[in-house]
Design a protein around this motif. Sequence first.
Motif, PDB file in Angstrom:
ATOM      1  N   ILE A 309      45.483  41.168  40.580  1.00 44.32           N
ATOM      2  CA  ILE A 309      45.677  41.664  39.226  1.00 44.32           C
ATOM      3  C   ILE A 309      46.654  40.732  38.512  1.00 44.32           C
ATOM      4  N   THR A 310      46.416  40.498  37.224  1.00 47.36           N
ATOM      5  CA  THR A 310      47.272  39.573  36.488  1.00 47.36           C
ATOM      6  C   THR A 310      47.222  39.844  34.993  1.00 47.36           C
ATOM      7  N   PHE A 311      48.314  39.527  34.306  1.00 44.51           N
ATOM      8  CA  PHE A 311      48.396  39.624  32.851  1.00 44.51           C
ATOM      9  C   PHE A 311      48.207  38.246  32.236  1.00 44.51           C
ATOM     10  N   SER A 312      47.724  38.218  31.016  1.00 44.27           N
ATOM     11  CA  SER A 312      47.627  36.972  30.264  1.00 44.27           C
ATOM     12  C   SER A 312      49.020  36.517  29.853  1.00 44.27           C
ATOM     13  N   ASP A 314      50.336  35.993  27.031  1.00 46.65           N
ATOM     14  CA  ASP A 314      50.908  36.735  25.906  1.00 46.65           C
ATOM     15  C   ASP A 314      51.055  38.222  26.202  1.00 46.65           C
ATOM     16  N   SER A 315      50.715  38.621  27.457  1.00 44.50           N
ATOM     17  CA  SER A 315      50.878  39.995  27.946  1.00 44.50           C
ATOM     18  C   SER A 315      49.899  40.997  27.331  1.00 44.50           C
ATOM     19  N   LYS A 316      48.977  40.534  26.487  1.00 50.37           N
ATOM     20  CA  LYS A 316      48.077  41.454  25.795  1.00 50.37           C
ATOM     21  C   LYS A 316      46.840  41.798  26.611  1.00 50.37           C
ATOM     22  N   ARG A 317      46.443  40.914  27.529  1.00 51.41           N
ATOM     23  CA  ARG A 317      45.212  41.137  28.273  1.00 51.41           C
ATOM     24  C   ARG A 317      45.534  41.296  29.758  1.00 51.41           C
ATOM     25  N   PHE A 318      44.623  42.008  30.425  1.00 49.17           N
ATOM     26  CA  PHE A 318      44.839  42.330  31.832  1.00 49.17           C
ATOM     27  C   PHE A 318      43.528  42.130  32.585  1.00 49.17           C
ATOM     28  N   ALA A 319      43.609  41.412  33.714  1.00 49.86           N
ATOM     29  CA  ALA A 319      42.400  41.125  34.492  1.00 49.86           C
ATOM     30  C   ALA A 319      42.627  41.449  35.961  1.00 49.86           C
ATOM     31  N   CYS A 320      41.542  41.809  36.648  1.00 50.76           N
ATOM     32  CA  CYS A 320      41.601  42.052  38.084  1.00 50.76           C
ATOM     33  C   CYS A 320      40.282  41.666  38.733  1.00 50.76           C
ATOM     34  N   ALA A 321      40.335  41.271  40.001  1.00 53.00           N
ATOM     35  CA  ALA A 321      39.137  40.975  40.786  1.00 53.00           C
ATOM     36  C   ALA A 321      38.878  42.156  41.700  1.00 53.00           C
ATOM     37  N   VAL A 322      37.627  42.643  41.717  1.00 52.81           N
ATOM     38  CA  VAL A 322      37.317  43.877  42.424  1.00 52.81           C
ATOM     39  C   VAL A 322      36.053  43.717  43.258  1.00 52.81           C
ATOM     40  N   GLN A 323      35.855  44.691  44.159  1.00 55.68           N
ATOM     41  CA  GLN A 323      34.617  44.787  44.940  1.00 55.68           C
ATOM     42  C   GLN A 323      34.011  46.164  44.746  1.00 55.68           C
ATOM     43  N   LEU A 324      32.680  46.185  44.536  1.00 61.35           N
ATOM     44  CA  LEU A 324      31.954  47.445  44.387  1.00 61.35           C
ATOM     45  C   LEU A 324      30.537  47.240  44.896  1.00 61.35           C
ATOM     46  N   ASP A 325      30.176  48.075  45.877  1.00 59.81           N
ATOM     47  CA  ASP A 325      28.818  48.022  46.431  1.00 59.81           C
ATOM     48  C   ASP A 325      28.442  46.618  46.879  1.00 59.81           C
ATOM     49  N   ASN A 326      29.325  45.993  47.661  1.00 58.40           N
ATOM     50  CA  ASN A 326      29.082  44.676  48.266  1.00 58.40           C
ATOM     51  C   ASN A 326      28.995  43.534  47.259  1.00 58.40           C
ATOM     52  N   ILE A 349      42.924  35.017  39.780  1.00 55.46           N
ATOM     53  CA  ILE A 349      42.477  34.745  38.411  1.00 55.46           C
ATOM     54  C   ILE A 349      43.585  33.969  37.705  1.00 55.46           C
ATOM     55  N   ILE A 350      43.233  32.837  37.122  1.00 56.21           N
ATOM     56  CA  ILE A 350      44.215  31.976  36.469  1.00 56.21           C
ATOM     57  C   ILE A 350      43.974  31.985  34.962  1.00 56.21           C
ATOM     58  N   PHE A 351      44.960  32.444  34.200  1.00 57.55           N
ATOM     59  CA  PHE A 351      44.889  32.339  32.742  1.00 57.55           C
ATOM     60  C   PHE A 351      45.323  30.937  32.328  1.00 57.55           C
ATOM     61  N   ASP A 352      44.457  30.230  31.584  1.00 57.87           N
ATOM     62  CA  ASP A 352      44.789  28.906  31.060  1.00 57.87           C
ATOM     63  C   ASP A 352      45.465  29.003  29.697  1.00 57.87           C
ATOM     64  N   SER A 353      45.233  30.091  29.008  1.00 55.48           N
ATOM     65  CA  SER A 353      45.855  30.356  27.717  1.00 55.48           C
ATOM     66  C   SER A 353      45.767  31.864  27.503  1.00 55.48           C
ATOM     67  N   ALA A 354      46.131  32.299  26.299  1.00 51.98           N
ATOM     68  CA  ALA A 354      46.105  33.735  26.013  1.00 51.98           C
ATOM     69  C   ALA A 354      44.686  34.315  26.066  1.00 51.98           C
ATOM     70  N   ASP A 355      43.677  33.498  25.806  1.00 53.35           N
ATOM     71  CA  ASP A 355      42.318  34.041  25.741  1.00 53.35           C
ATOM     72  C   ASP A 355      41.305  33.279  26.591  1.00 53.35           C
ATOM     73  N   THR A 356      41.762  32.447  27.520  1.00 55.42           N
ATOM     74  CA  THR A 356      40.844  31.795  28.453  1.00 55.42           C
ATOM     75  C   THR A 356      41.406  31.905  29.875  1.00 55.42           C
ATOM     76  N   PHE A 357      40.500  32.017  30.847  1.00 53.99           N
ATOM     77  CA  PHE A 357      40.913  32.110  32.230  1.00 53.99           C
ATOM     78  C   PHE A 357      39.806  31.548  33.124  1.00 53.99           C
ATOM     79  N   HIS A 358      40.146  31.293  34.380  1.00 54.38           N
ATOM     80  CA  HIS A 358      39.133  30.823  35.319  1.00 54.38           C
ATOM     81  C   HIS A 358      39.392  31.396  36.712  1.00 54.38           C
ATOM     82  N   TYR A 359      38.348  31.375  37.529  1.00 54.46           N
ATOM     83  CA  TYR A 359      38.445  31.773  38.925  1.00 54.46           C
ATOM     84  C   TYR A 359      37.295  31.119  39.672  1.00 54.46           C
ATOM     85  N   ILE A 360      37.370  31.143  40.995  1.00 50.57           N
ATOM     86  CA  ILE A 360      36.341  30.526  41.816  1.00 50.57           C
ATOM     87  C   ILE A 360      35.483  31.618  42.458  1.00 50.57           C
TER      88      ILE A 360
END
Length: 360
Positions: A309-312, A314-326, A349-360
């Motif tokens: 779990i991580t915040f952007s 600017d603290s306005k956005r919130f992201a998480c990586a999850v698992q559901l049904d495999n 999850i890596i935020f590159d800026s307030a409104d862009t992010f990436h993950y593998i």
Amino acid sequence: SPDSKRFAYASRNGSNWFLILDDKLEIRLDADSSIKVIFFSPDSKNITYVVRTPHNLYTVFNTEKGKPYESINENSIIFSPDSRKIAYSAGKNKKQCLVFDGQEGPLYDQVGFPILSSDGKRLAYWAVDSSRTFVIVDNKKSKPYESVGTILFSRDGKHCAFNAVRNKKHLVILDSTESEKYDQVHSLCFNADGSRMAYGIELAPGDKNGFKDYAVSDGKMTGPYETVVEGSFKFSPDGKSLAYKSEREDAFFMVINGKEGKHYSDVLQGTFVYSPDNLRFAFVAEDNSKRMVSADNVEGAPFNDIFSITFSPDSKRFACAVQLDNKEFVVIDGKKGKPYDTIMSPGEIIFDSADTFHYI
């Protein structure tokens, strides 16, 4: 080396040992001498190694040979943060001492590993003398104790704290000032600027339910709880807010600035995160074999598992990586992303800026 640009190894030819540094012969030792360990400094510019001779051991810092000792604890060797000095514990005359920047400290029956402040100017360690244990900070000896636990400096190096036992009671010592007496102490930690310290304690006999665990922050106790979970203390980036995990009657919950949150069957330690602006807080909880994110006291949807779990910024956005049904996917601001077999690394999850992010 840490920057991967340099390489060193020891090798033997006949009865002679050699140090090879950056593919060049750095030193050839006398017969019957050998190289035990080699370390690069954090900045990769300096190297130190331990040489064993038939009669003693000594360190070499770059080309500077240290004093000979009966023993050198190779696991104790550390560099100062600026990579210009080393510290280690050594044996001499059947005693032990701490060596820092070539300067030998007093001899004791036993000494612990060196602990340096972040600026490399302050040194602390424990020492045993005549069955009594002391903490040595900047060459000043503390009062005697039966045993000593964690020793730590604040990040700015201005404060030093440790926990110790005297007459079977536990104390916390901050800059030579002793706390009240407790039955147990754990999880000492400072906030970022060293202005606050927190830890967990056990204080018998407890309340009417037998609960005797408390959290101590700035000298004030909060509780009691059935358990204050070790290692769960988390300060906000500005150090003004404190969160930790507690248990009561087999239910777990977060306590933020002394206020209890909702109780769950479990709260996943290591998932606690403050937003960069210090105003938001999130963690992963578990109930009925499902896991969910609690962010700002609002629960998200349940999933089989939640990895990161991580915040952007600017603290306005919130992201998480999850698992559901495999399947695994990223959820941002409550919206599900594309499903995948696996999100790597694990789920980072890596935020590159307030409104862009990436993950593998």
